[in-house]
Design an enzyme around this catalytic site. Structure first.
Site, PDB file in Angstrom:
ATOM      1  N   SER A  11       0.799  -1.220   0.000  1.00  0.00           N
ATOM      2  CA  SER A  11       0.000   0.000   0.000  1.00  0.00           C
ATOM      3  C   SER A  11       0.835   1.275   0.000  1.00  0.00           C
ATOM      4  CB  SER A  11      -0.950   0.010   1.200  1.00  0.00           C
ATOM      5  OG  SER A  11      -0.235  -0.113   2.411  1.00  0.00           O
ATOM      6  N   ASP A  26      -3.066   8.139   7.989  1.00  0.00           N
ATOM      7  CA  ASP A  26      -3.941   7.249   8.742  1.00  0.00           C
ATOM      8  C   ASP A  26      -3.078   6.417   9.687  1.00  0.00           C
ATOM      9  OD1 ASP A  26      -2.801   5.254   7.176  1.00  0.00           O
ATOM     10  OD2 ASP A  26      -4.548   4.989   5.889  1.00  0.00           O
ATOM     11  N   HIS A  66      -0.083   4.826   7.113  1.00  0.00           N
ATOM     12  CA  HIS A  66       0.560   5.428   5.937  1.00  0.00           C
ATOM     13  C   HIS A  66       0.972   6.880   6.152  1.00  0.00           C
ATOM     14  CE1 HIS A  66      -2.300   2.267   4.518  1.00  0.00           C
ATOM     15  NE2 HIS A  66      -1.191   1.851   3.927  1.00  0.00           N
TER      16      HIS A  66
END
Length: 355
Positions: A31, A319, A322
């Site tokens: 991600s 978040d 990340h």
């Protein structure tokens, strides 16, 4: 590997980039570098194609990037003067665009195939390499075997994977790996698998491979939440350092065994620690909690009903997992500082962290 050889590899890579104003890049990872592959996986729970993701991206729309704006791979592409490679699953696999590079990264992906299984669907590193194998066949069919081989040999391969093998595997108490293996045993399993995967990439034509080491995972908000005082988890960071050291040594071995391989390990761990511990040095004010106020015990993603801070450029984390767009800019700058560190300095960052 001796420092002079590492510097020789770095110099060769820099010369290659300078000689080709539009380098072809293939990106693998999770991600941290995904640009939307999981949007095309119908049942994937590892997705970010909803507000408030993308709030600071083009048109302020979510694209599947796990950020309020750009990923580090987007910013690296900008620095190379090329468009960010598109997500593989968004393309017709036989499209001409594959000649200019592709992003295979997928949120939830790990080195191990059992990492992130509770996300239902994601492209593991093995899956990504499998799609790349098909891409190599398409490239050679389009421009011929010789030209295709040359393109693959001269392309740059960015690999950023391994975080999920901790966050969504070894550190999860309800998954078996963390229960049945010591960390030393787990690292040996990772090492054997990664040797297999990087060798497979090499056999498919990859030569100039850059592996981004893991940052201080013990300091991300989802891990801090496990501390009663919201502090970094030092034992997790110690494991990360051991992982980075293991991959660093692996890179040396593969460079010695694989003819013309230019595998470079870039250790940005200290950059990440400095960013977290000294945020004001980089223009940030908050580095211990995320901009998006999320429930760290359940998921940790920035769901559409969450409260988002207004001063997003002042937060290191977007978040629970990340970095923010602003933090990714800093990390990309430090990444390039590693690659372009003066070779005549015995104390530059490349020699300190890439010996």
């Amino acid at each position: 590997m001796a420092i002079p050889l590492i510097l020789a590899l770095l110099t060769a890579l820099i010369i290659s980039i300078a000689a080709n104003p539009s380098p072809v890049t293939f990106i693998f990872g999770d991600s941290l570098t995904e640009v939307g592959n999981n949007n095309h996986l119908r049942y994937s729970l590892a997705r970010s194609d909803f507000p408030f993701y993308g709030i600071d991206y083009t048109n302020r729309k979510p694209t599947g990037r796990f950020s309020n704006g750009r990923t580090i791979s987007d910013i690296i592409s900008e620095k190379l003067g090329i468009p960010s490679p598109p997500p593989y699953l968004s393309l017709n696999p036989d499209d001409d665009v594959v000649l200019k590079g592709v992003n295979y990264a997928s949120g939830g992906a790990g080195i191990l195939n059992d990492t992130g299984t509770y996300f239902v669907q994601r492209l593991t590193f093995d899956d990504q390499i499998g799609y790349f194998e098909y891409t190599t066949k398409v490239i050679k069919k389009k421009i011929g075997w010789q030209n295709g081989t040359s393109l693959l040999h001269n392309a740059i391969y960015f690999i950023a994977v391994g975080s999920n093998d901790y966050i969504n595997n070894f550190l999860q108490p309800f998954l078996p790996d963390g229960q049945q293996y010591t960390h030393e045993e787990f690292l040996r399993i990772i090492d054997m698998k990664l040797v297999e995967q990087l060798t497979r990439l090499y056999l498919l034509g990859a030569r100039k491979m850059i592996f981004l080491g893991l940052g201080p995972l013990g300091c991300i908000p989802s891990q801090r939440a496990k501390s009663s005082t919201n502090q970094c988890l030092h034992h997790v960071n110690e494991w990360v350092v051991q992982f980075n050291s293991k991959v660093q040594k692996l890179s040396k071995v593969l460079n010695s065994k694989l003819k013309k391989a230019q595998l470079i390990f870039v250790d940005t761990y200290q950059d990440g620690i400095d960013l977290v511990e000294n945020p004001t040095k980089y223009g940030f004010k908050v580095s211990n909690i995320s901009c998006c106020q999320v429930e760290t015990r359940v998921g940790g993603l920035c769901l559409s009903y969450a409260h988002v801070c207004n001063n997003r450029s002042e937060y290191v984390f977007w978040d629970s997992f990340h970095p923010s767009d602003a933090a990714n800019v800093v990390l990309a700058d430090r990444f390039f500082a590693r690659l372009y560190a003066p070779s005549n300095s015995s104390t530059n960052s490349s020699s300190n962290h890439m010996e």
